[in-house]
Design a protein around this motif. Sequence first.
Motif, PDB file in Angstrom:
ATOM      1  N   GLY A   1       0.785  -1.226   0.000  1.00 17.93           N
ATOM      2  CA  GLY A   1       0.000   0.000   0.000  1.00 17.93           C
ATOM      3  C   GLY A   1       0.816   1.274   0.000  1.00 17.93           C
ATOM      4  N   GLY A   2       2.132   1.167  -0.080  1.00 16.52           N
ATOM      5  CA  GLY A   2       2.991   2.344  -0.107  1.00 16.52           C
ATOM      6  C   GLY A   2       3.967   2.301  -1.261  1.00 16.52           C
ATOM      7  N   VAL A   3       4.603   3.442  -1.525  1.00 21.46           N
ATOM      8  CA  VAL A   3       5.625   3.550  -2.562  1.00 21.46           C
ATOM      9  C   VAL A   3       6.900   4.063  -1.908  1.00 21.46           C
ATOM     10  N   GLN A   4       7.996   3.360  -2.160  1.00 24.89           N
ATOM     11  CA  GLN A   4       9.265   3.715  -1.544  1.00 24.89           C
ATOM     12  C   GLN A   4      10.272   4.099  -2.611  1.00 24.89           C
ATOM     13  N   PHE A   5      11.103   5.086  -2.276  1.00 27.25           N
ATOM     14  CA  PHE A   5      12.076   5.649  -3.190  1.00 27.25           C
ATOM     15  C   PHE A   5      13.453   5.448  -2.582  1.00 27.25           C
ATOM     16  N   GLY A   6      14.380   4.883  -3.350  1.00 29.18           N
ATOM     17  CA  GLY A   6      15.722   4.631  -2.841  1.00 29.18           C
ATOM     18  C   GLY A   6      16.791   5.020  -3.846  1.00 29.18           C
ATOM     19  N   VAL A   7      17.973   5.368  -3.330  1.00 34.13           N
ATOM     20  CA  VAL A   7      19.096   5.784  -4.166  1.00 34.13           C
ATOM     21  C   VAL A   7      20.347   5.057  -3.702  1.00 34.13           C
ATOM     22  N   ILE A   8      21.144   4.582  -4.649  1.00 37.44           N
ATOM     23  CA  ILE A   8      22.495   4.100  -4.385  1.00 37.44           C
ATOM     24  C   ILE A   8      23.417   4.905  -5.285  1.00 37.44           C
ATOM     25  N   ALA A   9      24.499   5.437  -4.705  1.00 41.60           N
ATOM     26  CA  ALA A   9      25.325   6.372  -5.458  1.00 41.60           C
ATOM     27  C   ALA A   9      26.788   6.202  -5.115  1.00 41.60           C
TER      28      ALA A   9
ATOM     29  N   ARG B   1      14.305  15.112  -0.604  1.00 40.55           N
ATOM     30  CA  ARG B   1      13.548  16.009  -1.489  1.00 40.55           C
ATOM     31  C   ARG B   1      12.379  15.290  -2.162  1.00 40.55           C
ATOM     32  N   PHE B   2      12.350  13.967  -2.096  1.00 39.74           N
ATOM     33  CA  PHE B   2      11.320  13.226  -2.825  1.00 39.74           C
ATOM     34  C   PHE B   2       9.927  13.489  -2.267  1.00 39.74           C
ATOM     35  N   GLU B   3       9.745  13.351  -0.966  1.00 44.01           N
ATOM     36  CA  GLU B   3       8.414  13.578  -0.380  1.00 44.01           C
ATOM     37  C   GLU B   3       7.960  15.025  -0.521  1.00 44.01           C
ATOM     38  N   PRO B   4       8.827  16.041  -0.281  1.00 46.56           N
ATOM     39  CA  PRO B   4       8.387  17.419  -0.538  1.00 46.56           C
ATOM     40  C   PRO B   4       7.971  17.670  -1.985  1.00 46.56           C
ATOM     41  N   GLU B   5       8.677  17.072  -2.937  1.00 40.94           N
ATOM     42  CA  GLU B   5       8.283  17.228  -4.333  1.00 40.94           C
ATOM     43  C   GLU B   5       6.913  16.598  -4.580  1.00 40.94           C
ATOM     44  N   PHE B   6       6.682  15.431  -3.977  1.00 38.51           N
ATOM     45  CA  PHE B   6       5.381  14.790  -4.119  1.00 38.51           C
ATOM     46  C   PHE B   6       4.288  15.639  -3.476  1.00 38.51           C
ATOM     47  N   ASN B   7       4.541  16.148  -2.264  1.00 43.04           N
ATOM     48  CA  ASN B   7       3.535  16.959  -1.578  1.00 43.04           C
ATOM     49  C   ASN B   7       3.251  18.252  -2.341  1.00 43.04           C
ATOM     50  N   GLN B   8       4.273  18.823  -2.973  1.00 40.32           N
ATOM     51  CA  GLN B   8       4.065  20.024  -3.772  1.00 40.32           C
ATOM     52  C   GLN B   8       3.169  19.735  -4.966  1.00 40.32           C
TER      53      GLN B   8
END
Length: 516
Positions: A474-482, A496-503
């Motif tokens: 029921g959720g979406v998760q965002f991950g980065v490897i760099a 920054r991912f959640e603020p961009e989504f909320n915007q």
Amino acid sequence: MAQNAAVAPDQPHASARGHRRQSAPTGLAHELASTLGLDGERMSKVDTAWLRMDSASNLMMIVGVWILRPGIGLADLRERVRERLLPYRRFVQIARQDLTGATWVDDPQFRIDHHVVARPLKRVRGQSQREALQARVGELALEPLHPDRPLWQFELVERHEGGSALIARIHHCIGDGIALISVMMSLVDGGSAPVRRRKRPPKEGLEAAEDWLADTLIRPLGDITARALEVAGGSAARSLALMASPQQGLNESIDQAAHVARLGTQLVSDLADLALMPDDSPTRLKGQPGMSKRVAWCEPIPLDRVKAIGKALNCSVNDVLLSCVAGAIGAYLRELGDDTRGVEIRAMVPINLRPMSEAWKLGNRFGLVPLVLPIGIVNPIERVFEVRRRMNDLKGSLQPILTFGLLSLAGLLVKPAQDALLALFGRKTTAVMTNVPGPGEKLRLCGATLEQTMFWVPQSGTVGLGVSILSYGGGVQFGVIADSGLCPDPQRIIDRFEPEFNQLLTVTLMLPWGES
């Protein structure tokens, strides 16, 4: 349960006796393999390419993390792996390279304690448990798997945030992301080991035409590519089914001839697009990766909210999420003082080329398409519509099949030539990005709830950034490897991912919905 587990006929357990090996090497390859003591099952050319693609900066491992509550024990995990995972033959085989490719050889000294281990999590002063886990995942992403053992390992952190954490590493030559997710799902409570499939009856009609089409048009790109078109099916096969069934009526023949012409035009166009791709934008995320990686992920965002935005804007869930990824990366660069006006970055996106009903099969059967992310567009509505337009342009593209063929070709080349071919993609790409839908309900492992799951596919060549989007429970998760030299703090992108989504959500709610 282990003694009753059925075995997939094409991938039996190492202990299976009298089972006929398939794809046995023939001719010179067979003689060389026998001389070198490598009498086993020949590895496909695509899988061979992935096996030989390891570098000091980028190992070709799929790395995943499971967060479990309450915790589980090592003995229970080993028993579950023995019952459910080891019936897949690849997990008890060694990959041996020779002059003509590679061979899967049963490991006569297989020990599960080499592959399922438990280690406590080391923490430095001021570091949270999540930060310590992220640091450990980054370390393991650059720790090679033992070349003389089956190419996988699970590391269990028995005590982590009131539960346990499981870090999984599996070499890409064993299978692609879709296949390995299916295999990992066999470990959960209620899952099962691979079951014996009945042999399919001979193909007729459209399916036979797909085989003919694959053999006739795509084989110049490599033998493995021919099978890709069989898997892809769809309009391409229908377009040339006429040639396998010449008795069709004249009107239909004219329609089919038009389809053939359009297919040929698209093939030429897509091949030109791949060959003529310009080098990617020279952002700070682009460069020569070093010898250190860092990993970060966020808390899940409710999937219902993502779907609501997509419905309101007539966009797919994928469009919404990719737009937020572009927004997060752009915001990260701007926070560091970079000018992103007009800047775009290219991400290679894996596209599945196998029926989902066959996702349990191992090996690599996917292609890649280049997606250019408009990270310079600040307006969230403008950005999501631009992402939607670009995604629509990619629909129906033959580029996944073409890239699959290039990987097949790479597996036929000597190592330096393969590296040179794949380096072309590295110069033209900033990131590898995956977006995989997972189960809608939370699963359980050895009685514990699987609360969060995240995985990353490897970055090849000089690509230093990997982005994963995974929906689960029921959720979406965002991950980065760099690479830590190119992106020292990937958590800043994640943040920054959640603020961009909320915007995007706020602006969507503020649109004048009452007006035409």
